[in-house]
Design an enzyme around this catalytic site. Structure first.
Site, short mmCIF file in Angstrom:
data_model
loop_
_atom_site.label_atom_id
_atom_site.label_comp_id
_atom_site.label_asym_id
_atom_site.label_seq_id
_atom_site.Cartn_x
_atom_site.Cartn_y
_atom_site.Cartn_z
N CYS A 110 2.73 15.31 5.82
CA CYS A 110 2.47 15.49 7.54
C CYS A 110 3.21 16.19 8.38
O CYS A 110 3.04 16.12 9.43
CB CYS A 110 3.00 13.75 7.74
N HIS A 245 4.33 13.45 15.23
CA HIS A 245 3.36 13.21 14.33
C HIS A 245 3.07 11.59 14.60
O HIS A 245 3.81 10.74 14.68
CB HIS A 245 4.11 13.35 12.77
N ASN A 275 -3.49 8.38 11.20
CA ASN A 275 -2.76 9.32 10.53
C ASN A 275 -3.48 10.43 10.10
O ASN A 275 -3.92 10.28 8.90
CB ASN A 275 -1.75 8.68 9.88
O1 UT7 Z 1 2.71 10.08 8.06
C1 UT7 Z 1 3.83 9.63 7.11
C2 UT7 Z 1 3.53 8.48 6.11
N1 UT7 Z 1 3.26 7.13 6.51
C3 UT7 Z 1 4.24 6.48 7.37
O2 UT7 Z 1 4.78 6.98 8.28
C4 UT7 Z 1 3.71 4.98 7.52
C5 UT7 Z 1 5.24 4.48 7.68
N2 UT7 Z 1 5.19 2.82 7.49
C6 UT7 Z 1 4.32 2.02 8.16
O3 UT7 Z 1 3.78 2.46 9.23
C7 UT7 Z 1 4.15 0.61 7.70
O4 UT7 Z 1 5.28 0.22 7.00
C8 UT7 Z 1 3.03 0.12 7.33
C9 UT7 Z 1 1.74 0.31 8.64
C10 UT7 Z 1 2.54 1.00 6.26
C11 UT7 Z 1 2.98 -1.34 6.98
O5 UT7 Z 1 3.52 -2.19 8.00
P1 UT7 Z 1 4.72 -3.21 7.98
O6 UT7 Z 1 5.10 -3.74 9.16
O7 UT7 Z 1 5.92 -2.24 7.44
O8 UT7 Z 1 4.25 -4.28 7.02
P2 UT7 Z 1 4.78 -4.76 5.37
O9 UT7 Z 1 4.47 -3.78 4.32
O10 UT7 Z 1 6.28 -5.30 5.57
O11 UT7 Z 1 3.89 -5.76 5.30
C12 UT7 Z 1 3.90 -7.17 6.02
C13 UT7 Z 1 2.88 -7.94 5.55
C14 UT7 Z 1 2.51 -8.09 4.32
O12 UT7 Z 1 2.13 -9.50 3.97
P3 UT7 Z 1 3.23 -10.79 3.43
O13 UT7 Z 1 3.79 -10.40 2.14
O14 UT7 Z 1 4.54 -10.79 4.57
O15 UT7 Z 1 2.46 -11.80 3.15
C15 UT7 Z 1 1.51 -7.37 3.72
O16 UT7 Z 1 0.81 -7.87 2.55
O17 UT7 Z 1 1.48 -7.56 6.13
C16 UT7 Z 1 0.64 -7.49 5.05
N3 UT7 Z 1 -0.30 -6.23 5.25
C17 UT7 Z 1 -1.51 -6.44 5.83
N4 UT7 Z 1 -2.17 -7.58 6.34
C18 UT7 Z 1 -3.37 -7.08 7.05
C19 UT7 Z 1 -0.11 -5.28 4.77
N5 UT7 Z 1 -1.17 -4.37 5.15
C20 UT7 Z 1 -2.00 -5.09 5.71
C21 UT7 Z 1 -3.26 -4.92 6.26
N6 UT7 Z 1 -3.84 -5.89 6.95
N7 UT7 Z 1 -3.90 -3.71 6.75
#
Ligand code: UT7
Length: 318
Positions: A110, A245, A275
């Protein structure tokens, strides 16, 4: 020696995939994606290859710059999804657009646009290139695990390009970092079919520890911008536009106050594209250029982070 940007271009596949479309594939919903990431839709390739998108963006940028392919001295392409390991995507873009200059790829995920600009700047400073085409293109959809809701909802496909010309005036300054490792983001390449290999099979698609990436992103944006201000003596008030980004709108919301640069200077278009890896920043730049949102002389700050782990911040003058 510096450069000015003579023109910008971009290309995204026609196929638009909304959050509701994704909810039919994995257990997700529009509310979660909008709130946690800030994406409403993304463009996902049906037949467009990484090369197709890159070559289309390159042609668009050349037209916008009023430059012919034969005039180019260098093509640098940033990609992590090249259709072929050899030739590089840059070599194939050179072939498609009818250029004859040297061409090669850089791989910085990225942060690819900024690593490619820094590379181009090296050639410009040494006087070995006067007109340079920088292209970022990624078909992220082929690297994703489409059963993993935490990653497949956040990426999109697309490409963008800029044409640079060496100038005596203008402005360029940068900071660039690598923190090597594959524990936070990993995208395996294919192992081939050697009968001698005994490696354990790896999960074949993109792996990302989302929260560790989030922390790295926020820290690297604030650290890189502070380091660049320290290095250049510029302050937040010298910056007219910030193009970060576009990985997650919440990352931008967290990082922006740490930099001290007013929110209304930050350009955000992640809602329409997701992204798009290294192409995210130049797609936003092209959008601003085509909408007439940039003034000659504007100081633009780019800040990016991603797999590698890589990060960089660059200030240029429009
Ligand atoms: O370009 C460089 C690479 N990428 C990035 O910069 C991405 C950086 N990270 C992020 O943007 C975020 O960490 C994510 C968008 C990937 C995830 O968001 P988060 O707020 O960190 O969510 P999380 O991983 O803490 O998950 C929270 C909850 C989980 O459920 P439980 O365990 O609390 O029941 C996940 O299973 O959200 C759930 N979850 C979803 N729910 C609905 C994860 N993905 C999804 C989804 N839809 N697509």
């Amino acid at each position: 020696m510096n450069f000015k940007i003579l023109g910008t271009g971009s290309y995204v596949p026609e196929n638009v995939v909304t959050n509701d479309d994704l909810a039919k594939i994995v257990d997700t919903n529009d509310e979660w994606i909008t709130k946690r990431v800030g994406i409403k839709e993304r463009h996902i390739s049906v037949t467009d290859t990484t090369l197709d998108m890159g070559a289309n963006a390159a042609s668009d940028a050349l037209e916008n710059a009023g430059v012919k392919a034969e005039e180019l001295d260098l093509i640098v392409t940033a990609t992590i999804s090249s259709d072929t390991a050899c030739p590089s995507t840059a070599c194939m873009i050179q072939n498609r657009i009818g250029a004859s200059c040297i061409a090669f790829d850089v791989s910085a995920a990225c942060a690819g646009f900024l690593f490619a600009l820094e590379t181009a700047m090296g050639f410009i400073e040494r006087g070995t290139a006067k007109k340079v085409l920088v292209v970022c293109t990624d078909r992220m959809s082929k690297l994703l695990d489409w059963s993993d809701r935490s990653t497949c909802v956040i990426f999109g496909d697309g490409a963008a390009a800029v044409v640079l010309e060496a100038t005596e005036d203008g402005y360029y300054n940068s900071v660039i970092h690598t923190k090597g490792g594959n524990d936070v983001i990993n995208i395996p390449a294919k192992d081939g079919c050697s009968p001698f290999y005994k490696n354990e099979p790896e999960h074949p698609y993109l792996f990302m520890n989302g929260q560790a990436t989030f922390k790295f992103a926020v820290n690297s944006i604030s650290h890189d911008v502070a380091e660049l201000f320290e290095k250049t003596g510029l302050t937040k008030d010298d910056i007219d536009v910030v193009i970060p980004h576009q990985a997650n709108k919440r990352i931008i919301d967290f990082a922006q106050p740490k930099t001290g640069i007013d929110r209304d200077k930050w350009y955000v278009n992640i809602d329409k594209y997701g992204n798009v890896s290294g192409a995210s920043i130049p797609i936003a730049l092209d959008e601003m250029n085509k909408k007439g949102l940039l003034k000659r002389g504007d100081k633009i700050l780019f800040t990016a982070f991603g797999g590698g782990l890589s990060s960089a911040a660059i200030i240029i003058q429009w």
